[in-house]
Design a protein around this motif. Structure first.
Motif, PDB file in Angstrom:
ATOM      1  N   ASN A  49       0.823  -1.214   0.000  1.00  0.00           N
ATOM      2  CA  ASN A  49       0.000   0.000   0.000  1.00  0.00           C
ATOM      3  C   ASN A  49       0.857   1.263   0.000  1.00  0.00           C
ATOM      4  O   ASN A  49       0.573   2.216  -0.723  1.00  0.00           O
ATOM      5  N   THR A 208     -12.838  -9.417  14.098  1.00  0.00           N
ATOM      6  CA  THR A 208     -11.483  -9.485  13.537  1.00  0.00           C
ATOM      7  C   THR A 208     -10.784 -10.746  14.026  1.00  0.00           C
ATOM      8  O   THR A 208     -11.099 -11.291  15.084  1.00  0.00           O
ATOM      9  N   ALA A 242     -14.511  -9.613   4.843  1.00  0.00           N
ATOM     10  CA  ALA A 242     -14.630  -8.218   4.403  1.00  0.00           C
ATOM     11  C   ALA A 242     -13.284  -7.636   3.982  1.00  0.00           C
ATOM     12  O   ALA A 242     -13.208  -6.838   3.054  1.00  0.00           O
ATOM     13  N   SER A 243     -12.207  -8.031   4.690  1.00  0.00           N
ATOM     14  CA  SER A 243     -10.880  -7.539   4.318  1.00  0.00           C
ATOM     15  C   SER A 243      -9.829  -8.531   4.791  1.00  0.00           C
ATOM     16  O   SER A 243     -10.027  -9.259   5.758  1.00  0.00           O
ATOM     17  N   ASN A 245      -5.557  -8.417   5.175  1.00  0.00           N
ATOM     18  CA  ASN A 245      -4.336  -7.616   5.042  1.00  0.00           C
ATOM     19  C   ASN A 245      -3.161  -8.278   5.767  1.00  0.00           C
ATOM     20  O   ASN A 245      -3.322  -8.815   6.863  1.00  0.00           O
TER      21      ASN A 245
END
Length: 247
Positions: A49, A208, A242-243, A245
Motif C-alpha cells: 500500500n 477481527t 470483508a478484508s 491484510n
C-alpha cells in the motif's frame, strides 16, 4: 553507484520505491548482486500500500532466490548496512575478467610453442580464482537471503475482518458470537467485534481475527468446515471475509 538511506526506516523505503518507479531492477535490465544486497538489507517485505513499486520488486527478487542473477551490478551502498552486504555487489564487474586466458591463443600460431600454449588455454571452462571468489560471495548472499526469507515466512501474520450474518432478527447475537469464538486453532487469535445494522432490524457481527500464515493455510476452509458447516448452524447464515491484510 546507487546509494540509499537506511532501508529500515520510511526514508529509505520511500527512496527505494521512487528508484523502482521506472525500473524492474536496482541496476540494469537483469537481476544482479545489487538486487541481492538491497534485498538482504530489508527487514521485511515493503508494504504494497505504501511502497507498491518496492513491494513488486521484492516479490520478484524473492522468487528468483537460488536462480541465476546474470546482471552486472554497478555497486550499491546502503546507510547502516554491514560492510559485507554493501560491498559484495561492488565486485560484480570483476567477473568478466575471466576470459583473460584466451588472449594467449595467438601464440598457438607458433608451432614451436604449441604445446605450452595448449596447456595455458582454459578449454574446460574452469573458474579462475577471481571467479571462484565472486561465486562464493554470491552464494553466501543467496544463502543468507533464503534463511531470512524462511524466518520472515514463519513470522508473517494476516489481519482478517469477517462479516457474520444471522438467519433473522430473532437470532441471539451473543450466542452467534460465542459460536464463532469457540473455534480454536493453533495460529488463530480472535480480536475485537461489533454489531453493525444491515436493515429490517437485522444486525451482523463484524469480528477481527489474526492468523499466522505458516500455520493457517486457508481461513475459508475453517469457515466452511468449522463454523457454517454447510448451513447446519442454527445461528449463522453466512460468513464473508470483508478484508484481508498482511501485517
Amino acid at each position: 553507484m546507487v546509494s540509499f538511506p537506511a532501508l529500515t526506516g520510511a526514508e529509505g523505503l520511500k527512496a527505494l520505491n521512487e528508484h523502482l518507479l521506472t525500473r524492474s531492477y536496482v541496476v540494469g535490465y537483469q537481476a544482479s548482486r545489487d538486487d541481492l544486497a538491497v534485498y538482504s538489507a530489508l527487514e521485511k517485505a515493503p508494504s504494497s500500500n505504501d511502497y507498491p513499486h518496492a513491494a513488486r520488486w521484492y516479490s520478484h527478487v524473492e522468487a528468483l532466490l537460488g536462480q541465476s542473477f546474470p546482471g552486472k551490478g554497478e555497486g550499491v551502498t546502503i546507510a547502516g548496512s554491514s560492510p559485507s552486504a554493501a560491498a559484495a555487489p561492488a565486485k560484480g564487474p570483476a567477473a568478466p575478467a575471466a576470459p583473460a586466458p584466451a588472449a594467449k591463443a595467438p601464440v598457438a600460431a607458433d608451432d614451436d610453442n604449441s604445446d605450452d600454449s595448449d596447456e595455458d588455454l582454459d578449454l574446460f571452462g574452469e573458474l579462475t580464482e577471481e571467479e571462484k571468489k565472486a561465486k562464493e560471495e554470491k552464494d553466501a548472499v543467496i544463502a543468507a537471503a533464503k534463511k531470512r526469507g524462511a524466518e520472515k515466512a514463519k513470522l508473517t501474520k494476516s489481519l482478517i475482518i469477517m462479516d457474520v450474518k444471522p438467519w433473522d432478527d430473532t437470532t441471539d447475537m451473543a450466542a452467534l458470537e460465542a459460536e464463532v469464538r469457540a473455534i480454536q486453532k493453533d495460529g488463530l487469535l480472535w480480536g475485537a467485534s461489533k454489531l453493525v445494522p444491515v436493515g429490517f432490524g437485522i444486525k451482523k457481527l463484524q469480528i477481527t481475527a489474526v492468523i499466522e500464515d505458516s500455520k493457517i493455510e486457508s481461513m475459508d476452509a475453517i469457515i466452511e468446515e468449522e463454523i457454517v458447516r454447510d448451513g447446519e448452524s442454527e445461528t449463522i447464515q453466512s460468513i464473508d471475509i470483508a478484508s484481508f491484510n498482511k501485517l
